[in-house]
Write an enzyme that holds these catalytic residues in place. Sequence first.
Site, short mmCIF file in Angstrom:
data_model
loop_
_atom_site.label_atom_id
_atom_site.label_comp_id
_atom_site.label_asym_id
_atom_site.label_seq_id
_atom_site.Cartn_x
_atom_site.Cartn_y
_atom_site.Cartn_z
CB CYS A 42 -0.92 -0.02 1.22
SG CYS A 42 -1.83 1.52 1.43
CB CYS A 47 -3.18 2.55 -1.68
SG CYS A 47 -3.51 0.84 -1.28
CE LYS A 50 -4.57 4.10 -6.32
NZ LYS A 50 -5.21 2.81 -6.21
CE1 TYR A 177 -10.58 -1.81 -6.63
CE2 TYR A 177 -10.65 -4.14 -7.17
CZ TYR A 177 -11.10 -3.07 -6.42
OH TYR A 177 -12.05 -3.25 -5.48
CD GLU A 181 -6.85 2.20 -9.06
OE1 GLU A 181 -7.79 2.39 -8.30
OE2 GLU A 181 -5.73 1.78 -8.65
CG HIS A 437 -29.26 22.55 -4.20
ND1 HIS A 437 -29.39 21.67 -5.26
CD2 HIS A 437 -29.46 23.79 -4.70
CE1 HIS A 437 -29.67 22.36 -6.36
NE2 HIS A 437 -29.72 23.64 -6.05
CD GLU A 442 -28.72 18.46 -4.72
OE1 GLU A 442 -29.68 18.74 -3.98
OE2 GLU A 442 -28.17 19.28 -5.48
P1 NDP Z 1 -7.48 -8.18 -10.92
O1 NDP Z 1 -7.56 -9.61 -10.58
O2 NDP Z 1 -8.46 -7.24 -10.35
O3 NDP Z 1 -7.55 -8.01 -12.50
C1 NDP Z 1 -6.72 -8.75 -13.35
C2 NDP Z 1 -7.12 -8.47 -14.77
O4 NDP Z 1 -6.24 -9.14 -15.64
C3 NDP Z 1 -8.53 -8.94 -15.10
O5 NDP Z 1 -9.10 -8.04 -16.01
C4 NDP Z 1 -8.28 -10.29 -15.77
O6 NDP Z 1 -9.28 -10.65 -16.67
C5 NDP Z 1 -6.99 -10.00 -16.51
N1 NDP Z 1 -6.19 -11.20 -16.78
C6 NDP Z 1 -5.80 -12.14 -15.89
N2 NDP Z 1 -5.05 -13.07 -16.51
C7 NDP Z 1 -4.96 -12.70 -17.79
C8 NDP Z 1 -4.34 -13.26 -18.93
N3 NDP Z 1 -3.67 -14.39 -18.86
N4 NDP Z 1 -4.48 -12.61 -20.12
C9 NDP Z 1 -5.20 -11.46 -20.20
N5 NDP Z 1 -5.79 -10.90 -19.15
C10 NDP Z 1 -5.68 -11.50 -17.96
O7 NDP Z 1 -6.00 -7.81 -10.56
P2 NDP Z 1 -5.27 -6.43 -10.42
O8 NDP Z 1 -3.86 -6.81 -10.64
O9 NDP Z 1 -5.86 -5.37 -11.25
O10 NDP Z 1 -5.52 -6.05 -8.90
C11 NDP Z 1 -5.22 -6.97 -7.85
C12 NDP Z 1 -5.97 -6.63 -6.60
O11 NDP Z 1 -5.40 -5.49 -6.01
C13 NDP Z 1 -7.43 -6.27 -6.81
O12 NDP Z 1 -8.25 -7.39 -6.81
C14 NDP Z 1 -7.71 -5.36 -5.66
O13 NDP Z 1 -8.17 -6.12 -4.59
C15 NDP Z 1 -6.39 -4.75 -5.33
N6 NDP Z 1 -6.35 -3.34 -5.78
C16 NDP Z 1 -7.25 -2.45 -5.28
C17 NDP Z 1 -7.24 -1.14 -5.68
C18 NDP Z 1 -8.24 -0.18 -5.15
O14 NDP Z 1 -8.88 -0.48 -4.16
N7 NDP Z 1 -8.44 0.99 -5.77
C19 NDP Z 1 -6.27 -0.66 -6.66
C20 NDP Z 1 -5.38 -1.67 -7.13
C21 NDP Z 1 -5.43 -2.95 -6.69
P3 NDP Z 1 -10.60 -11.42 -16.14
O15 NDP Z 1 -11.44 -10.41 -15.48
O16 NDP Z 1 -11.19 -11.98 -17.37
O17 NDP Z 1 -10.11 -12.48 -15.20
#
Ligand code: NDP
Length: 448
Positions: A42, A47, A50, A177, A181, A437, A442
């Site tokens: 984080c 977090c 970022k 995410y 982002e 407002h 709101e």
């Molecule tokens: P996520 O699991 O959220 O997303 C991974 C993405 O990669 C999905 O779109 C997935 O597709 C895709 N993917 C996975 N494998 C492949 C592949 N082999 N080829 C192509 N696409 C693929 O992981 P993140 O790394 O984005 O984030 C990890 C975690 O970190 C989150 O779950 C969250 O909990 C935390 N996080 C939270 C944030 C916040 O609160 N603002 C910010 C950043 C991270 P598909 O959906 O089809 O599986």
Amino acid sequence: MTYDYDLFVIGGGSGGIAAARRAAQYGTKVAVAEFSRLGGTCVNRGCIPKKLMVYASHFPGLFADAQGFGWSGVESTLDWKKMLAAVDNELTRLNGVYQNMIDNAKVELFRGYAKFLDPHTLEIEDRKVTADKILIAVGGQPVKPPEIPGIEHAITSDDMFLLPEQPKCMVILGGGYIGVEFACIMNGLGSEVTQIIRNDLILRGFDDDLRSGIQEGMQKHGIEVLTIAESPTIEKTPEGLKVTLAGKHQGTIMADVVLSATGRKPNLEKLGLENAGVEINKGAIAVDEYSHTSQEHIFAVGDCTDRINLTPVAINEGRAFADTQFGGMSRTMCYENVPSAVFSTPEAATVGLTEAEARERYGDAVKVYRAKFKPMYHTLSGRDERTMVKLVVEEDTQKVLGAHMVGDSAAEIIQGMAIAIKMGATKKDFDATVGIHPSTAEEFVTLR
Ligand code: NDP
């Protein structure tokens, strides 16, 4: 049997430090091992840096908007190195804050990688220590899909904060995410961004109106979002990274940087869990509701357990563990109605059930209230931006099951909604609340 410590925490991130401090408050003798900077993902690679970069990415939009309000144009360029140095300075300050917190709590810090030798003994560099209870809070790391040819040329989110130069052209793999982002951050900072996703919409698992609202906003801002089921290939060439796409978007893209944002996995490889008899389930440490592992005296919290991977969840799990084990309470973390935000541009936030989840659970007894509108600020900025607010309500009880928003300050607004929803607010409670407002928030109390 006497031990060196009542509690030894492996990992000085959000969950580990929260648990260590809370346990120490109860008079427990606590130590923490951390081999890297204090604060974990984080603070150092997630977090915080970022969000600081999200702020940086908004300035060009603000400069442009200002002209709609009568300001003259602003000529400004980004010094990438200066931005990253400023971000890193803040992280160093936060590392110090964490150090002070554990010093003040009289928690001992071991600088090094901790490994289990047996269920009560850990080795940290060349020291051996024993502990009555052990908490594993080692977090996770990004994973790259090995099946993508040339994936070794892609970087992960960890590397984004260390890039020596701003990429002019960037390809992002993944629609979660992190991919979303960074696509928005880099687009806002002026890079050309193509995001490759394998579903029709980004952010699988979120409410569909939120997914389409963010994606439409991103595309309006110039991010190219390509839906491609087939894996691309990446090749290093003298001109840069050549990304070859198959399927309906067949062709090539030249990029300076390819970011693999394709998920994360727990950091378990070198922990020696086998020496302690701690069981793993699908790559994560298996835990019960009290964060017990398969060993009665060993616990785990945060991203290494693969529950909900969010900082405030890890902190809550850590504190619930310490209250239960050392504070004479019986506390578990509640995973219902955990709010979260995506710091995309447009920003989005959510709490409770998506419309699809609610319909699955309550069938036709679900009523959806939704508004999509141009926010007041953009009536003068001249930008074609839309805000979306949505409530998902169970008709019989009038209970609000979920609140979702896309638009400026979504995280700040949904945080307040989350309290109401956690308390069981009904649509009538929302209706009976007087709006502020003029504001976007709101709209949540005037939905009819
Ligand atoms: P996520 O699991 O959220 O997303 C991974 C993405 O990669 C999905 O779109 C997935 O597709 C895709 N993917 C996975 N494998 C492949 C592949 N082999 N080829 C192509 N696409 C693929 O992981 P993140 O790394 O984005 O984030 C990890 C975690 O970190 C989150 O779950 C969250 O909990 C935390 N996080 C939270 C944030 C916040 O609160 N603002 C910010 C950043 C991270 P598909 O959906 O089809 O599986």
